[in-house]
Design a protein around this motif. Structure first.
Motif, PDB file in Angstrom:
ATOM      1  N   GLU A  44       0.840  -1.196   0.000  1.00  0.00           N
ATOM      2  CA  GLU A  44       0.000   0.000   0.000  1.00  0.00           C
ATOM      3  C   GLU A  44       0.871   1.241   0.000  1.00  0.00           C
ATOM      4  O   GLU A  44       2.033   1.209   0.408  1.00  0.00           O
ATOM      5  N   ARG A  45       0.286   2.332  -0.471  1.00  0.00           N
ATOM      6  CA  ARG A  45       1.005   3.607  -0.523  1.00  0.00           C
ATOM      7  C   ARG A  45       1.321   4.095   0.885  1.00  0.00           C
ATOM      8  O   ARG A  45       0.512   3.951   1.803  1.00  0.00           O
ATOM      9  N   VAL A  46       2.493   4.690   1.036  1.00  0.00           N
ATOM     10  CA  VAL A  46       2.885   5.258   2.326  1.00  0.00           C
ATOM     11  C   VAL A  46       2.962   6.769   2.177  1.00  0.00           C
ATOM     12  O   VAL A  46       3.670   7.287   1.304  1.00  0.00           O
ATOM     13  N   GLU A  47       2.210   7.470   3.013  1.00  0.00           N
ATOM     14  CA  GLU A  47       2.197   8.934   3.037  1.00  0.00           C
ATOM     15  C   GLU A  47       3.095   9.383   4.191  1.00  0.00           C
ATOM     16  O   GLU A  47       2.895   8.957   5.341  1.00  0.00           O
ATOM     17  N   ILE A  48       4.064  10.254   3.906  1.00  0.00           N
ATOM     18  CA  ILE A  48       5.096  10.584   4.890  1.00  0.00           C
ATOM     19  C   ILE A  48       5.126  12.082   5.147  1.00  0.00           C
ATOM     20  O   ILE A  48       5.353  12.880   4.223  1.00  0.00           O
ATOM     21  N   LEU A  49       4.903  12.462   6.394  1.00  0.00           N
ATOM     22  CA  LEU A  49       5.012  13.863   6.788  1.00  0.00           C
ATOM     23  C   LEU A  49       6.466  14.185   7.103  1.00  0.00           C
ATOM     24  O   LEU A  49       7.122  13.449   7.841  1.00  0.00           O
ATOM     25  N   CYS A  50       6.961  15.296   6.564  1.00  0.00           N
ATOM     26  CA  CYS A  50       8.350  15.707   6.757  1.00  0.00           C
ATOM     27  C   CYS A  50       8.403  17.118   7.331  1.00  0.00           C
ATOM     28  O   CYS A  50       7.577  17.972   6.981  1.00  0.00           O
ATOM     29  N   GLN A  51       9.402  17.361   8.136  1.00  0.00           N
ATOM     30  CA  GLN A  51       9.512  18.637   8.837  1.00  0.00           C
ATOM     31  C   GLN A  51       9.675  19.815   7.885  1.00  0.00           C
ATOM     32  O   GLN A  51       9.129  20.888   8.104  1.00  0.00           O
ATOM     33  N   ASP A  52      10.459  19.614   6.830  1.00  0.00           N
ATOM     34  CA  ASP A  52      10.711  20.681   5.860  1.00  0.00           C
ATOM     35  C   ASP A  52      11.257  20.048   4.589  1.00  0.00           C
ATOM     36  O   ASP A  52      11.344  18.820   4.471  1.00  0.00           O
ATOM     37  N   ASP A  53      11.625  20.884   3.615  1.00  0.00           N
ATOM     38  CA  ASP A  53      12.117  20.377   2.334  1.00  0.00           C
ATOM     39  C   ASP A  53      13.399  19.571   2.503  1.00  0.00           C
ATOM     40  O   ASP A  53      13.610  18.571   1.795  1.00  0.00           O
ATOM     41  N   LEU A  75       5.787  12.308  -0.155  1.00  0.00           N
ATOM     42  CA  LEU A  75       6.339  13.130   0.907  1.00  0.00           C
ATOM     43  C   LEU A  75       5.564  14.435   0.991  1.00  0.00           C
ATOM     44  O   LEU A  75       5.247  15.048  -0.038  1.00  0.00           O
ATOM     45  N   HIS A  76       5.262  14.860   2.211  1.00  0.00           N
ATOM     46  CA  HIS A  76       4.492  16.080   2.433  1.00  0.00           C
ATOM     47  C   HIS A  76       5.187  16.918   3.500  1.00  0.00           C
ATOM     48  O   HIS A  76       5.519  16.400   4.570  1.00  0.00           O
ATOM     49  N   VAL A  77       5.398  18.165   3.222  1.00  0.00           N
ATOM     50  CA  VAL A  77       5.970  19.048   4.235  1.00  0.00           C
ATOM     51  C   VAL A  77       4.887  19.410   5.242  1.00  0.00           C
ATOM     52  O   VAL A  77       3.887  20.049   4.902  1.00  0.00           O
ATOM     53  N   GLN A  78       5.080  18.960   6.458  1.00  0.00           N
ATOM     54  CA  GLN A  78       4.169  19.266   7.554  1.00  0.00           C
ATOM     55  C   GLN A  78       4.948  19.144   8.857  1.00  0.00           C
ATOM     56  O   GLN A  78       5.244  18.039   9.316  1.00  0.00           O
ATOM     57  N   PRO A  79       5.325  20.262   9.460  1.00  0.00           N
ATOM     58  CA  PRO A  79       6.099  20.200  10.698  1.00  0.00           C
ATOM     59  C   PRO A  79       5.329  19.495  11.818  1.00  0.00           C
ATOM     60  O   PRO A  79       4.112  19.653  11.951  1.00  0.00           O
ATOM     61  N   THR A  80       6.059  18.707  12.597  1.00  0.00           N
ATOM     62  CA  THR A  80       5.491  18.028  13.754  1.00  0.00           C
ATOM     63  C   THR A  80       6.456  18.174  14.931  1.00  0.00           C
ATOM     64  O   THR A  80       7.638  18.478  14.747  1.00  0.00           O
ATOM     65  N   GLU A 124      -5.507  18.026  10.428  1.00  0.00           N
ATOM     66  CA  GLU A 124      -5.854  18.947   9.354  1.00  0.00           C
ATOM     67  C   GLU A 124      -4.996  18.686   8.119  1.00  0.00           C
ATOM     68  O   GLU A 124      -5.492  18.775   6.981  1.00  0.00           O
ATOM     69  N   ALA A 125      -3.724  18.360   8.326  1.00  0.00           N
ATOM     70  CA  ALA A 125      -2.840  18.075   7.194  1.00  0.00           C
ATOM     71  C   ALA A 125      -3.290  16.825   6.455  1.00  0.00           C
ATOM     72  O   ALA A 125      -3.322  16.798   5.214  1.00  0.00           O
ATOM     73  N   VAL A 126      -3.654  15.785   7.204  1.00  0.00           N
ATOM     74  CA  VAL A 126      -4.129  14.554   6.560  1.00  0.00           C
ATOM     75  C   VAL A 126      -5.412  14.821   5.789  1.00  0.00           C
ATOM     76  O   VAL A 126      -5.593  14.347   4.652  1.00  0.00           O
ATOM     77  N   SER A 127      -6.308  15.594   6.379  1.00  0.00           N
ATOM     78  CA  SER A 127      -7.559  15.942   5.694  1.00  0.00           C
ATOM     79  C   SER A 127      -7.284  16.735   4.415  1.00  0.00           C
ATOM     80  O   SER A 127      -7.914  16.496   3.377  1.00  0.00           O
ATOM     81  N   ARG A 128      -6.345  17.657   4.486  1.00  0.00           N
ATOM     82  CA  ARG A 128      -6.023  18.486   3.319  1.00  0.00           C
ATOM     83  C   ARG A 128      -5.465  17.645   2.178  1.00  0.00           C
ATOM     84  O   ARG A 128      -5.871  17.794   1.019  1.00  0.00           O
TER      85      ARG A 128
END
Length: 349
Positions: A44-53, A75-80, A124-128
């Motif tokens: 399955e596809r893996v969606e990965i949140l990353c702090q920055d570029d 890969l998605h830029v989303q700070p955590t 909110e990031a996942v929803s977006r």
């Protein structure tokens, strides 16, 4: 809320950057994450949140070195603040028409830490990214956001929920002051469609969350629960796990059927810098056609892998070395969050 073994559209994780979660042992952690993605990506596809570029580039480089094809992840830029998306992320549910929505729990870092200002935006990031609607979970009595974490809830997808009293009913790390057993059961019914909740006692020793169920008891099919059980009476987990075994042996599920309990051993105690860590084989994650299982360089690794292979015959069982990972006080289930696939209206009803 569907069971974890039901069809997913994707798995969500966050790429590790918070060194204090693994003090002195951070260097191998990104490589462990790359191995996790390598194990999941064919299924399955893996969606990965990353702090920055820059972190995106680091993640891409590590995944490329592990032979993960770029088509199998995004890969998605989303700070955590941290990367325990099981807890900061939303819980996917199926509506009556089969469509998927995201339950957005309040998150306060397990009512223990102060740095969670970024993590509260993960739902909110996942929803977006997914364009899936969010449902904000609220306390029915005061209109405040309901604080819950995904690692504390476990369902068979047929209306049965497993939780622990230590997590929600003790006076330590209190998520929702004044909330009672009945209040929580009402919330589980409202937001997750739960009709029957089985209350276990305590979680495992070393659990930073104070009682998450995903380190001790997991459904693997309707009516079947695997329970982490410590047979050594001298071990701190013995009395806890024996109490939970007795509770499950007396329990019935939402269909009124008795629950079959299959025990998993614990590995020998994993201790680092004088601290006992929550090492448990129960923190596995079931994806489409594969189940990844934490292993600890222990003879019981084989016992746990073989037990899960017998219980999940349609899944490939893959062990992931987690001795370094558990230094962060969590392993595979804690760091992942499934995005369920939509169901047909007929199946949903």
């Amino acid at each position: 809320m569907p069971a974890e073994w039901e069809r997913h559209d994707a798995t969500w994780i966050g790429w590790p950057t918070h060194e204090p979660d693994w003090p002195g042992k951070f260097a191998p952690i990104p490589w462990v994450y790359a191995e996790i993605v390598r194990a999941l990506a064919p299924f399955e596809r893996v969606e990965i949140l990353c702090q920055d570029d820059a972190v995106c580039e680091d993640a891409r480089a590590a995944l490329t070195m592990h032979g993960v094809h770029a088509d199998h992840y995004r890969l998605h830029v989303q700070p955590t603040d941290r990367v325990w998306l099981r807890d900061s992320g939303p819980t996917g549910v199926q509506r009556a028409d089969g469509s998927v929505a995201l339950v957005h729990w309040g998150f306060d870092a397990w009512s223990k830490y102060d740095n969670y200002a970024l993590d509260v935006y993960v739902p909110e990031a996942v929803s977006r990214v997914t364009s899936l609607p969010r449902v904000e979970a609220m306390c029915h009595d005061n209109g405040q956001r309901l604080i819950l974490e995904g690692g504390g809830i476990e369902t068979d997808g047929l209306g049965t929920m497993l939780v622990t009293e230590e997590w929600l009913l003790s006076d330590v790390q209190v998520r929702n002051p004044g909330f009672t057993r009945a209040d929580y059961e009402r919330a589980f019914h409202t937001y997750l469609g739960i009709t029957h909740t089985v209350w276990l006692g305590e979680g495992c020793v070393g659990d930073d969350t104070h009682g998450h169920v995903d380190d001790i008891a997991r459904f693997v099919s309707p009516g079947v629960v695997v329970l982490a059980h410590e047979e050594d009476p001298a071990d701190e987990n013995h009395a806890r796990s024996l109490d939970n075994l007795h509770r499950l042996q007396r329990a019935r599920d939402a269909r009124g059927e008795p629950i079959r309990v299959v025990t998993l051993p614990y590995p020998r105690a994993v201790i680092m810098d004088g601290t006992r860590l929550p090492a448990s084989y129960a923190n596995f994650y079931i994806a489409n056609g594969v189940c990844i299982v934490p292993t600890f360089n222990d003879p019981n690794d084989r016992v746990a892998l073989n037990s899960l292979a017998a219980l999940l015959p349609e899944h490939r069982i893959v062990g992931i070395h987690a001795v370094d990972l558990v230094w962060g006080l969590g392993t595979l289930h804690c760091l992942s969050q499934q995005q369920p696939a939509a169901a047909s209206a007929e199946v949903a009803s």
